[in-house]
Design a protein around this motif. Structure first.
Motif, short mmCIF file in Angstrom:
data_model
loop_
_atom_site.label_atom_id
_atom_site.label_comp_id
_atom_site.label_asym_id
_atom_site.label_seq_id
_atom_site.Cartn_x
_atom_site.Cartn_y
_atom_site.Cartn_z
N THR A 8 29.94 58.00 64.58
CA THR A 8 29.74 57.55 63.20
C THR A 8 30.86 56.60 62.82
N ALA A 9 30.53 55.63 61.96
CA ALA A 9 31.47 54.55 61.61
C ALA A 9 31.98 53.89 62.89
N LEU A 34 27.77 51.96 57.91
CA LEU A 34 27.21 51.53 56.63
C LEU A 34 27.21 50.02 56.50
N ASP A 52 24.20 55.87 55.89
CA ASP A 52 25.24 56.38 55.00
C ASP A 52 25.48 57.84 55.39
N VAL A 54 26.82 60.28 54.07
CA VAL A 54 26.71 61.34 53.06
C VAL A 54 25.27 61.48 52.56
N ALA A 80 33.56 58.96 60.66
CA ALA A 80 33.51 58.23 59.39
C ALA A 80 34.56 58.72 58.41
N VAL A 82 37.12 57.28 54.70
CA VAL A 82 37.65 56.25 53.81
C VAL A 82 39.04 56.68 53.36
N CYS A 100 36.01 60.13 48.02
CA CYS A 100 36.85 60.21 49.22
C CYS A 100 36.56 61.47 50.02
N SER A 102 33.91 63.29 49.95
CA SER A 102 32.53 63.32 50.43
C SER A 102 32.40 62.60 51.77
N VAL A 103 32.91 61.39 51.87
CA VAL A 103 32.77 60.65 53.12
C VAL A 103 33.52 61.35 54.26
N ASN A 104 34.75 61.74 54.00
CA ASN A 104 35.58 62.33 55.05
C ASN A 104 35.13 63.72 55.48
N GLY A 107 30.62 63.92 55.46
CA GLY A 107 30.12 63.12 56.57
C GLY A 107 30.28 63.83 57.90
#
Length: 253
Positions: A8-9, A34, A52, A54, A80, A82, A100, A102-104, A107
């Motif tokens: 991911t990412a 993304l 995405d 999340v 993934a 941020v 912050c 949520s993504v970390n 994800g």
């Protein structure tokens, strides 16, 4: 080798370095990101998904496609993340905190949730979660990021326990300060928050390691390949820093 890895990412930064390292090791590579433009710039033989991390519906659809195309998955790099806001905790908006975290954290959870069934069915598999040295120490002005990066370590250690009886493993990589665009953004924001120059902040971070240097994304990629390989077949539930040995997580210059 016909092993399969999803990152991911994976279209830039650490994720791209992981993808390149696995590719060089002979893996089939699938990246999600993304950023559609960066996905288009990836090598043509890599599989790719515009996702995405999340959004559970998007994540579920991607893993369904992985199952349909590959029949399973050997390695997941839940990478993934941020940087989040740089500010004292009383000046951080709840929406910025949640974005912050949520993504970390979410994800990584969603990636694991949808990869684990394939690994349990196969009786093998390796999950590699990207945390940070911020997941080992506190950093002033980075509370959402630190909280999320500590949390993914707890998630990964639990995944190691749940996967172990099924022949699977989970480990954590904690990068230190990594040369590149993302860290440049952190340096700029921290310099503004502290009333310092970018170079002063850079020097402070570098001096906070015993090796006196930032690391490169390829160093993280090479560690990921090791953790995904049979050479690490009894390495699980571990938190491994690739950081030049952090000795002072908040260096003053």
């Amino acid at each position: 080798m016909n092993r399969r890895v999803l990152i991911t990412a994976g279209a830039s930064g650490i994720g791209r370095a992981m993808a390149e390292a696995f590719d060089q090791a002979g893996y089939q590579v699938w990246i999600s990101d993304l950023n559609a433009r960066l996905l288009d710039e990836a090598p043509g033989h890599w599989r790719r998904s515009h996702v995405d991390v999340v959004d559970e519906a998007q994540m579920a659809a991607m893993f369904d496609e992985v199952r349909a195309s590959w029949g399973g998955l050997d390695v997941l790099c839940a990478n993934a993340g941020v940087a989040g806001p740089t500010a004292q905790v009383e000046n951080i908006a709840l929406e910025d905190w949640r974005a912050c975290v949520s993504v970390n954290l979410d994800g990584a959870f969603l990636a694991a949730k949808h990869a684990v069934p394939m690994m349990k069915e196969a009786g093998s598999g390796s999950i590699i979660v990207t945390s940070s040295t911020a997941g080992q120490y506190g950093y002033p002005n980075r509370s959402p990021y630190c909280a999320a990066k500590w949390a993914v370590i707890g998630l990964a250690k639990t995944l190691a326990m749940e996967l172990g009886p099924h022949g699977g493993r989970c480990n954590v990589i904690c990068p230190g300060s990594v040369e590149g665009e993302r860290m440049e953004g952190v340096l700029a924001r921290e310099a503004a928050a502290k009333g310092m120059t970018r170079d002063q902040v850079y020097a402070g971070y570098a001096s906070g390691t015993s090796m006196g240097s930032f690391v490169e994304a390829r160093d993280i990629g090479e560690m990921a390949v090791f953790l995904g390989s049979d050479a690490a077949r009894f390495v699980s539930g571990q938190v491994i820093a690739v950081d030049g040995h952090t000795v002072n997580p908040d260096p003053k210059v």
